[in-house]
Structures are given as C-alpha cells and as structure tokens.
Design an enzyme around this catalytic site. Structure first.
Site, PDB file in Angstrom:
ATOM      1  N   LYS A   1       0.841  -1.206   0.000  1.00 58.92           N
ATOM      2  CA  LYS A   1       0.000   0.000   0.000  1.00 58.92           C
ATOM      3  C   LYS A   1       0.875   1.254   0.000  1.00 58.92           C
ATOM      4  O   LYS A   1       0.672   2.170  -0.771  1.00 58.92           O
ATOM      5  CB  LYS A   1      -0.924  -0.038   1.220  1.00 58.92           C
ATOM      6  CG  LYS A   1      -1.840   1.132   1.340  1.00 58.92           C
ATOM      7  CD  LYS A   1      -2.768   0.982   2.527  1.00 58.92           C
ATOM      8  CE  LYS A   1      -3.402   2.324   2.844  1.00 58.92           C
ATOM      9  NZ  LYS A   1      -4.255   2.292   4.022  1.00 58.92           N
TER      10      LYS A   1
ATOM     11  N   GLU B   1      10.555  -4.866   4.194  1.00 59.05           N
ATOM     12  CA  GLU B   1      10.569  -6.275   3.798  1.00 59.05           C
ATOM     13  C   GLU B   1      10.205  -6.429   2.320  1.00 59.05           C
ATOM     14  O   GLU B   1      10.900  -7.104   1.556  1.00 59.05           O
ATOM     15  CB  GLU B   1       9.553  -7.088   4.631  1.00 59.05           C
ATOM     16  CG  GLU B   1       9.907  -7.249   6.082  1.00 59.05           C
ATOM     17  CD  GLU B   1       9.303  -6.163   6.965  1.00 59.05           C
ATOM     18  OE1 GLU B   1       9.127  -5.018   6.485  1.00 59.05           O
ATOM     19  OE2 GLU B   1       9.036  -6.461   8.142  1.00 59.05           O
TER      20      GLU B   1
ATOM     21  N   GLY C   1      -4.772  -1.661   5.176  1.00 55.80           N
ATOM     22  CA  GLY C   1      -4.005  -2.824   4.696  1.00 55.80           C
ATOM     23  C   GLY C   1      -4.665  -4.150   5.049  1.00 55.80           C
ATOM     24  O   GLY C   1      -4.818  -5.030   4.207  1.00 55.80           O
ATOM     25  N   ARG C   2      -5.094  -4.286   6.307  1.00 49.71           N
ATOM     26  CA  ARG C   2      -5.650  -5.582   6.739  1.00 49.71           C
ATOM     27  C   ARG C   2      -7.074  -5.802   6.259  1.00 49.71           C
ATOM     28  O   ARG C   2      -7.664  -6.844   6.508  1.00 49.71           O
ATOM     29  CB  ARG C   2      -5.535  -5.723   8.263  1.00 49.71           C
ATOM     30  CG  ARG C   2      -6.109  -4.578   9.052  1.00 49.71           C
ATOM     31  CD  ARG C   2      -5.667  -4.608  10.510  1.00 49.71           C
ATOM     32  NE  ARG C   2      -6.084  -3.422  11.240  1.00 49.71           N
ATOM     33  CZ  ARG C   2      -5.415  -2.278  11.273  1.00 49.71           C
ATOM     34  NH1 ARG C   2      -4.288  -2.154  10.595  1.00 49.71           N
ATOM     35  NH2 ARG C   2      -5.852  -1.253  11.973  1.00 49.71           N
TER      36      ARG C   2
ATOM     37  N   GLU D   1      -4.301  -6.163  15.191  1.00 54.06           N
ATOM     38  CA  GLU D   1      -3.754  -4.881  14.733  1.00 54.06           C
ATOM     39  C   GLU D   1      -4.843  -3.805  14.827  1.00 54.06           C
ATOM     40  O   GLU D   1      -4.550  -2.625  14.966  1.00 54.06           O
ATOM     41  CB  GLU D   1      -3.218  -5.008  13.296  1.00 54.06           C
ATOM     42  CG  GLU D   1      -2.253  -3.894  12.922  1.00 54.06           C
ATOM     43  CD  GLU D   1      -1.498  -4.161  11.628  1.00 54.06           C
ATOM     44  OE1 GLU D   1      -0.418  -4.768  11.667  1.00 54.06           O
ATOM     45  OE2 GLU D   1      -1.994  -3.757  10.552  1.00 54.06           O
TER      46      GLU D   1
ATOM     47  N   HIS E   1      -6.028 -32.829  18.392  1.00 49.69           N
ATOM     48  CA  HIS E   1      -4.897 -33.659  18.819  1.00 49.69           C
ATOM     49  C   HIS E   1      -3.695 -32.802  19.199  1.00 49.69           C
ATOM     50  O   HIS E   1      -2.583 -33.298  19.292  1.00 49.69           O
ATOM     51  CB  HIS E   1      -4.528 -34.634  17.694  1.00 49.69           C
ATOM     52  CG  HIS E   1      -5.671 -35.547  17.344  1.00 49.69           C
ATOM     53  ND1 HIS E   1      -5.872 -36.751  17.970  1.00 49.69           N
ATOM     54  CD2 HIS E   1      -6.699 -35.391  16.474  1.00 49.69           C
ATOM     55  CE1 HIS E   1      -6.963 -37.319  17.477  1.00 49.69           C
ATOM     56  NE2 HIS E   1      -7.490 -36.510  16.575  1.00 49.69           N
TER      57      HIS E   1
ATOM     58  N   LYS F   1       9.685  -1.079  13.888  1.00 50.30           N
ATOM     59  CA  LYS F   1      10.218  -0.808  12.545  1.00 50.30           C
ATOM     60  C   LYS F   1      11.335   0.219  12.618  1.00 50.30           C
ATOM     61  O   LYS F   1      12.381   0.065  12.006  1.00 50.30           O
ATOM     62  CB  LYS F   1       9.111  -0.226  11.647  1.00 50.30           C
ATOM     63  CG  LYS F   1       8.124  -1.213  11.100  1.00 50.30           C
ATOM     64  CD  LYS F   1       7.279  -0.510  10.043  1.00 50.30           C
ATOM     65  CE  LYS F   1       6.008  -1.261   9.739  1.00 50.30           C
ATOM     66  NZ  LYS F   1       5.082  -0.517   8.896  1.00 50.30           N
TER      67      LYS F   1
HETATM   68  O1  F6P Z   1       2.838  -3.960   9.832  1.00 49.53           O
HETATM   69  C1  F6P Z   1       2.092  -2.842   9.657  1.00 49.53           C
HETATM   70  C2  F6P Z   1       1.540  -2.670   8.286  1.00 49.53           C
HETATM   71  O2  F6P Z   1       1.429  -1.310   8.072  1.00 49.53           O
HETATM   72  C3  F6P Z   1       0.216  -3.369   8.097  1.00 49.53           C
HETATM   73  O3  F6P Z   1      -0.849  -2.672   8.588  1.00 49.53           O
HETATM   74  C4  F6P Z   1       0.205  -3.538   6.627  1.00 49.53           C
HETATM   75  O4  F6P Z   1      -0.759  -4.470   6.258  1.00 49.53           O
HETATM   76  C5  F6P Z   1       1.624  -3.988   6.376  1.00 49.53           C
HETATM   77  O5  F6P Z   1       2.381  -3.225   7.280  1.00 49.53           O
HETATM   78  C6  F6P Z   1       2.133  -3.828   4.977  1.00 49.53           C
HETATM   79  O6  F6P Z   1       2.111  -2.512   4.555  1.00 49.53           O
HETATM   80  P1  F6P Z   1       2.259  -2.128   3.037  1.00 49.53           P
HETATM   81  O7  F6P Z   1       1.127  -2.743   2.294  1.00 49.53           O
HETATM   82  O8  F6P Z   1       2.227  -0.637   3.008  1.00 49.53           O
HETATM   83  O9  F6P Z   1       3.572  -2.674   2.545  1.00 49.53           O
END
Ligand code: F6P
Length: 542
Positions: free
Chosen positions: A209, A215, A269-270, A355, A386, A511
């Site tokens: 987003k 990452e 995002g979520r 979150e 189990h 972060k």
């Molecule tokens: O970990 C926090 C967060 O901002 C989430 O809310 C989001 O889904 C994720 O990182 C990834 O963010 P982006 O889509 O901006 O890479």
C-alpha cells in the site's frame, strides 16, 4: 461525522453487566438447556446460508438485552452509518474507511473528499478482470512467448495475509497457475520460494500500500535481480506488476504506470484483499470467482447495516466476545474451522483483530480502564483436537471458541465429511456438558482397572462456551460472507471499546528500531543501545 467518543465503562448497561456477571457466577449451560427447551432456538440466527448457534454461551435474555443496550449507549448505529458513508472515522490518520465500497453493488454514489469513488473502483476492477483473463488464458505471455505458469505475490501484513489465506481457502476453485507468497525479509524464505521457478514463465506482483515497507522492497529488489540474471531489462515490464497507493515510489522502483494497480488510502491494509491487493486471488481462481467473493462480502455488509442488532450476526458475535473479555476477564479466544482449506484463517484474523483492536488509548486520547482485544488464535479441526484441545477441555483458562463448519464437502466424500462433522458437533457438546466423576465411575470404557484415585483426572467440568457457525458450503461467496462477518465484528468491538480500530501505530516503534539497528550494524556502532541489545549485536557481528 466522527465516531462518538463514549467511555463504555461509564454507561448504565456496562455497570449493569458488571452486576449481572456477578449474579451469573454459578451459571451452568447444561442446567440452562434442561430448564429451557427452546434455548437453542432462542439463541440462534440464520441468514443467507449461514447458521449461527450461540446458545452454548454464558448468557440469558437479560445478558443479551444488556449487551444490546450497551450498543445503543455507545451509539453503534451512528458509527455504522459513519463508516459506510465515508466519514473520516480513521481520525488518527485522517482517513475514511471504505473497504465496504469495494464490494458494494449500490447505485448510490460513495463520496470521499467531495468525489464519487464508485467509477474509480469500477475502473480498477475492469483492469483486474482484463489482466487476469489475459494471463490465465495465455494471451499475455512472458518475455520469451511462453504462457505464465507461476505467480509470486511479494507483500507483507495485509498485503500478504488476506490474499494468501483466500488463495489457500479457495484451492478447490483454482486454475492451472501455481501461486507463491513471499513475505518475510528472511532471505531463506525468498530463495526457497524462487529456487524452482522459471523466470520465463513467472509473474511477480509487488503489493505494498505504502511502497515503503522494508521487507517488501528488499524482497522485490532481490527477486528482480534474480530475474535479471537470466532475462533482459526490457522483460521486466512483462513480468513485474505492482499494487500500491504510491504511484511515484512504484515508478521510481522501475515499474511502468500501466503495470500499476492502484488502491486508495481509504482501504486499510488488513482490510484490503477486496481491492487490487486481491489481484493474486483473481489470478488464482479467475475474475468471476473473485467477483463472487466480493458479492458475498457485499451481502454481509447489507446484513450488518440493515438487520436489527438482535438479529445481526457480526453484532451478536461482537457482543459475546465483549461479554467474555470485559466481564469474565477472558484474554484469548479460539477460532477453529473444520475445513483444512481454512488453515490460514486464524493467522489472517490475528492481524485483522489484533492490529485493529490491540490498543490501550481510547478515542478521548487517554488510557482505557478495561481490556480491549483478546489474543486470537486457532487451527483447523480435527488436527487441533490432537494438539491444544486438552487445554480447552481441562485447562485452567477460560477460552471461548468459534467453531466453523460446512454442511457439504467439496469433493463430496460423505464418509470423511460425516466423520469430520461428527467431531465438529461432538467437541462443542463435550466442552459444554463435560463429564462428572459419577459418570467416570460408571462408564464402562473408563472403569477397566480404574480406581477412585484416577477418576478426578478423567473429569471434565464442562460449561465451556462456544459459538457454532454452520455454513452450507465453502465457496468464494460464502468465504466473502465469513471474512466480512469477522471484519464487522472487529468494527463493533472497536466502537464499544472507544478506540480507533483503523490505525496501527503499535507496529511503528519496532520498525524504527530495526532501521537504527541495521545502520548501527553498518557503522559497527553498538554503544547507543542498551547493554543487552549491544551484547547480542556484538555477538552477531563478531
Ligand atoms: O505492519 C504494519 C503494516 O502497516 C500493516 O498494517 C500492513 O498491512 C503492512 O504493514 C504492509 O504494509 P504495506 O502494504 O504498506 O507494505
């Protein structure tokens, strides 16, 4: 309109619920069922192929009416309208919250910042449809003219968990494309995923987003480098597409504007799998099924917005969860789907729930005085029976659980389905009825060489609460309904707890520190860290 700012703990119904919880201290489900033959029917709801039996909960008519009264006092009705109308209810980020607009079939305009966003939503959906049709049919090919065989989604958090869960859940409806998900910045995850892939037939979707997530950008850069080890630079445009709100950053990364699937900041995002973030879903199952997923969620949206609170599934689930968390000190809740396809459902829910509602500052800017989100976890049954069910049955912690099952299996093997569902029903029954010492001593399967000393170990207290959600069949539509059900439950609880469910500042500190640790690795500067962290960094770099 912003969300009402009402401290729930100061409301009349909250106080009445506290007193009611105390007067319910010897409540026993088994006894309630004996005394009230219509209990199961009274505390059940049916809607559009979904049946919710919530009768195995520590509630009676009074509990329900106090919980519903609490919702009136915190003005849930106003909050729902504020969300659906595009008001800036994500106040701390200054944004509307409109994932519901992505699955709306209403002709009504949805206005954000004075602009109707419906045409833009349609345009992106058309772009997704055209793109996915071309890739699936083989009309669009890789740089050497071969049809695509593999798709890799590179994203993390909401840009990974939702699509990954849905692609897995809809395995039965999938086409020939093999889907992969790279999320962790762990290089081993990246190289393990790409090691068997053919660059000529692999499509990469970079989903972020913000397009600033460490990452995702690191993984995307590594993957592009791997791709360029065998392909020419000009091939990138055929193999790399992006989903983002940040067009400038995406083009800066080297992706052409035509290859960008835009999303908007009014989608969290979520809650974004319904947007272009769901591109990997549409590729995996085809656009029609993606559309059915949206329709299912859209139907749940209408139910949530229009049904009375007492007949409203997300509202009822939210009330029950709040009852346990705030009036019975519950700290964790389980979600147990009896479908292996929903293997990743609890993992997905962990981000959606925790979150959103794992917050201690209320909408009035001060610390709240009550519990907010529980810890959500789970695994499919029967595997989990189990694993951790011992604790559910005989542990010392109260863990309310949602059991989710389907009447019909997808491969139609009735023998397996009956065994699966026999377990599904048996578990909630066992959790509720338990087993007394007298039963242990008279039960022939237990007696054998059983003596009185061993009997207590075989006693089950029972009275452990569960919800049962019985759906007709796992399909794109019913999955859409199910996910939206939990999304709205999250929203209702956030409203009750007087918190902002749509920001996520809690993930920022880690972060920031990770970037500072990384740059301190580079300068070999460990002195600015606490002694423990410095010692660990020193050992790592030694
Ligand atoms: O970990 C926090 C967060 O901002 C989430 O809310 C989001 O889904 C994720 O990182 C990834 O963010 P982006 O889509 O901006 O890479």
């Amino acid at each position: 309109m912003s969300l009402p700012k009402i401290d729930p703990s100061l409301t009349l119904n909250w106080k009445a619920l506290e007193a009611h919880a105390a007067e319910m201290s010897d409540f026993n489900l088994k006894t309630e069922f004996i005394q009230n033959p219509s209990r199961a029917k009274t505390f059940s709801l049916e809607w559009d192929g979904m049946f919710l039996d919530y009768s195995k909960n520590w509630i009676n008519d009074k509990t329900k009416s106090l919980l519903l009264g609490l919702l009136e006092e915190v003005k849930l009705g106003e909050a729902i309208e504020a969300q659906f109308s595009g008001d800036i209810i994500n106040e701390t980020e200054g944004r509307a919250v409109l994932h519901t607009a992505l699955r709306s079939d209403s002709e009504e305009p949805i206005v954000v910042d004075g602009k109707n966003i419906a045409p833009e939503i349609e345009a992106v959906k058309l772009k997704i449809q055209k793109f996915t049709d071309q890739i699936i049919s083989g009309q669009s090919t890789g740089y050497t003219g071969k049809a695509f065989t593999d798709v890799v989604n590179i994203g993390i958090g909401g840009s990974d968990l939702g699509p990954a869960m849905v692609v897995d859940a809809l395995g039965f409806y999938r086409n020939h494309l093999t889907m992969h998900f790279i999320s962790n910045v762990d290089g081993d995850h990246v190289f393990e995923t790409i090691k068997g892939l053919d660059p000529e037939t692999t499509l990469f979707i970079i989903v972020s987003k913000t397009f600033t997530t460490q990452e995702t950008l690191t993984n995307a850069t590594t993957v592009r480098q791997w791709f360029l080890n065998s392909a020419p630079e000009a091939a990138v445009s055929k193999h790399f597409v992006a989903v983002s709100t940040n067009i400038e950053k995406v083009t800066g990364f080297g992706i052409e504007v035509d290859n960008i699937f835009p999303m908007n900041d009014w989608v969290g995002g979520r809650f974004s799998l319904w947007s272009a973030v769901g591109l990997s879903i549409a590729l995996a199952v085809g656009y029609e099924h993606f559309q059915s997923l949206l329709e299912g969620a859209g139907a749940m949206d209408k139910h949530f917005r229009t049904a009375s609170f007492e007949n409203n599934m997300p509202v009822i689930l939210a009330c029950l969860s709040t009852w346990y968390i705030n009036f019975h000190d519950v700290q964790t809740e389980g979600v147990i789907p009896y479908s292996q396809y929903l293997n990743q459902f609890a993992t997905y829910l962990q981000q959606a729930v925790m979150e959103s509602n794992g917050k201690y500052i209320g909408r009035h800017g001060k610390a709240v005085t009550y519990r907010t989100s529980s810890v959500v976890w789970g695994e499919p049954g029967t595997n989990s029976q189990h694993a951790f069910f011992q604790l559910l049955h005989q542990g010392t912690t109260l863990i309310p659980c949602d059991f989710i099952g389907f009447k019909e299996s997808l491969y139609q093997n009735q023998e397996h389905q009956d065994k699966l569902m026999a377990n599904f029903f048996a578990q909630t029954e066992a959790l509720m009825v338990g087993k007394t010492k007298e039963q242990v001593l008279t039960n022939t399967s237990d007696t054998g060489d059983l003596n009185q000393d061993i009997a207590p170990f075989k006693v089950f207290e029972g009275n452990r609460p569960t919800n049962t959600l019985l759906l007709d069949k796992l399909s794109p539509r019913s999955l859409g309904q199910l996910i939206a059900l939990y999304e709205h439950k999250i929203f209702v609880q956030g409203v009750v707890w007087n918190i902002y469910s749509y920001d996520q500042f809690g993930v920022e500190l880690g972060k920031q520190l990770a970037s500072s640790v990384l740059s301190d690795f580079e300068n070999l500067n460990i002195s600015s860290h606490d002694a423990s962290t410095a010692q660990l960094m020193e050992r790592y770099k030694r």
